[in-house]
Design a protein around this motif. Sequence first.
Motif, mmCIF file in Angstrom:
data_model
loop_
_atom_site.group_PDB
_atom_site.id
_atom_site.type_symbol
_atom_site.label_atom_id
_atom_site.label_comp_id
_atom_site.label_asym_id
_atom_site.label_seq_id
_atom_site.Cartn_x
_atom_site.Cartn_y
_atom_site.Cartn_z
ATOM 1 N N UNK A 32 0.727 -1.275 -0.183
ATOM 2 C CA UNK A 32 0.028 0.018 -0.017
ATOM 3 C C UNK A 32 0.623 1.259 0.069
ATOM 4 N N UNK A 33 1.916 1.287 0.845
ATOM 5 C CA UNK A 33 2.697 2.621 0.702
ATOM 6 C C UNK A 33 3.526 2.827 -0.314
ATOM 7 N N UNK A 34 4.117 1.877 -1.085
ATOM 8 C CA UNK A 34 4.624 1.855 -2.338
ATOM 9 C C UNK A 34 3.500 2.501 -3.330
ATOM 10 N N UNK A 35 2.606 1.759 -3.239
ATOM 11 C CA UNK A 35 1.743 2.069 -4.433
ATOM 12 C C UNK A 35 0.990 3.507 -4.240
ATOM 13 N N UNK A 36 0.850 4.040 -2.855
ATOM 14 C CA UNK A 36 0.592 5.418 -2.902
ATOM 15 C C UNK A 36 1.475 6.430 -3.193
ATOM 16 N N UNK A 37 2.713 6.146 -3.093
ATOM 17 C CA UNK A 37 3.875 6.879 -3.594
ATOM 18 C C UNK A 37 3.563 7.097 -5.271
ATOM 19 N N UNK A 38 3.442 5.865 -5.734
ATOM 20 C CA UNK A 38 3.249 5.852 -7.373
ATOM 21 C C UNK A 38 2.241 6.560 -7.821
ATOM 22 N N UNK A 39 1.093 6.487 -7.199
ATOM 23 C CA UNK A 39 -0.229 7.025 -7.517
ATOM 24 C C UNK A 39 -0.236 8.469 -7.296
ATOM 25 N N UNK A 40 0.396 9.025 -6.033
ATOM 26 C CA UNK A 40 0.684 10.620 -6.018
ATOM 27 C C UNK A 40 1.842 10.976 -7.282
ATOM 28 N N UNK A 41 2.780 10.209 -7.549
ATOM 29 C CA UNK A 41 3.754 10.581 -8.286
ATOM 30 C C UNK A 41 3.103 10.876 -9.623
ATOM 31 N N UNK A 42 2.038 10.199 -9.987
ATOM 32 C CA UNK A 42 1.476 10.191 -11.372
ATOM 33 C C UNK A 42 0.699 11.411 -11.640
ATOM 34 N N UNK A 43 -0.108 11.907 -10.391
ATOM 35 C CA UNK A 43 -0.819 13.146 -10.365
ATOM 36 C C UNK A 43 0.159 14.396 -10.390
ATOM 37 N N UNK A 44 1.410 14.235 -9.825
ATOM 38 C CA UNK A 44 2.340 15.492 -9.570
ATOM 39 C C UNK A 44 3.274 15.418 -10.609
ATOM 40 N N UNK A 45 3.720 16.463 -11.314
ATOM 41 C CA UNK A 45 4.769 16.355 -12.248
ATOM 42 C C UNK A 45 6.286 15.854 -11.937
ATOM 43 N N UNK A 46 6.683 16.122 -10.739
ATOM 44 C CA UNK A 46 7.734 15.878 -9.913
ATOM 45 C C UNK A 46 7.402 15.514 -8.539
ATOM 46 N N UNK A 47 8.234 14.820 -7.890
ATOM 47 C CA UNK A 47 8.296 14.758 -6.524
ATOM 48 C C UNK A 47 8.364 15.998 -5.534
ATOM 49 N N UNK A 48 7.169 16.528 -5.126
ATOM 50 C CA UNK A 48 7.049 17.955 -4.661
ATOM 51 C C UNK A 48 7.871 17.969 -3.089
ATOM 52 N N UNK A 49 7.626 19.283 -2.969
ATOM 53 C CA UNK A 49 7.838 19.769 -1.581
ATOM 54 C C UNK A 49 6.715 19.345 -0.607
ATOM 55 N N UNK A 50 6.904 18.302 0.329
ATOM 56 C CA UNK A 50 5.690 17.501 1.108
ATOM 57 C C UNK A 50 4.737 18.524 1.827
ATOM 58 N N UNK A 51 5.008 20.092 1.753
ATOM 59 C CA UNK A 51 3.904 20.937 2.135
ATOM 60 C C UNK A 51 3.242 21.180 1.195
ATOM 61 N N UNK A 52 3.528 20.960 -0.152
ATOM 62 C CA UNK A 52 2.494 21.355 -1.137
ATOM 63 C C UNK A 52 0.988 20.764 -1.087
ATOM 64 N N UNK A 53 0.030 21.767 -1.426
ATOM 65 C CA UNK A 53 -1.387 21.187 -1.216
ATOM 66 C C UNK A 53 -1.688 20.775 -2.876
ATOM 67 N N UNK A 54 -2.846 19.968 -2.748
ATOM 68 C CA UNK A 54 -3.075 19.227 -4.225
ATOM 69 C C UNK A 54 -4.223 20.195 -4.637
ATOM 70 N N UNK A 55 -4.123 20.604 -5.881
ATOM 71 C CA UNK A 55 -5.431 21.415 -6.208
ATOM 72 C C UNK A 55 -6.664 20.541 -6.418
#
Length: 286
Positions: A32-55
Amino acid sequence: MTQKPCPWTGERVFEIRRALGRRLKEAGIQEAEIEARHMLGAVLDEWPDPDLRLDKTGAQALEAMVLRREAREPLSHILGAWGFWSLDLAVSKDVLTPRPETERLIEIALGHLGQGPLKILDLGTGSGAILLSLLQERPDAMGLAVDRSPAALQTAMQNAQSLKLDTRTMFVEGDWDAALPHGPFDLVVSNPPYIAHDEIATLEPEVRRYEPVLALDGGMDGLDAYRAILPLLPHYIKPGGAFVLEIGADQGAAVSDMAQAQAGLGDICVSQDLGGRDRVVSGLCN
Ligand SMILES: C[S@@+](CC[C@H](N)C(=O)[O-])C[C@H]1O[C@@H](n2cnc3c(N)ncnc32)[C@H](O)[C@@H]1O
């Protein structure tokens, strides 16, 4: 009717990652943890600042992915791409998602390749994972990919094009013997369907509901494809050439016995995957 707000809108990325991991875990997803990273990575262009908020757009895209994954659709289908060996491959519902165990076949196949120019045959190419990995490693080789599924061949062709390997790859739609007029070859590789028919219903939902039956079903005992392919190998392979076949963990003895019983196949070897299970049968054509 009021619409439920999308759960991730305005949330910070690091909070989303944790919550997403928990949600996937509750849905029975093991990594689950690894997949969560992959999914987030797919909606964000690059791995962001962890404080960034999702639009809102990103949040909606993410929620759509999570709902599909909760229904146990494979992550590879949701992302439309999957990593194998050194390649990033397009995958679809029409092809088997390439598995890490199959990378063992690549290692063994590379060890069998002598000086070029070389001709390689891949029987049951699916996404093209095996053949394209070998061609990427060996610029002095050309390859022929066979599959009975026209839709799988489309995906393999798309992959060959995007990896710029299409000028060295030929595709033939048909059964295991479809490449006979194009031989002989220095190397024949195959990861054929090898699951026993009745076992398919017991597999994880990702596999039994979403992967093509043609890529899985090896008949009553899982060995039908080997019975068809092994007798063809002496006709396909040049003298001194090699074959490398993926097998199920309990099929080493049966497949190597069959290979020995076929004229001209020798130096039969059963090799294990990283988990120590029998995974590959290889040998030479004398
Ligand atoms: C286990 S999948 C392997 C796909 C890919 N080579 C990989 O390793 O990821 C087996 C492939 O064999 C193809 N196949 C099954 N039966 C076949 C047959 N009788 N003739 C040719 N291809 C066949 C399926 O369509 C599928 O793409």
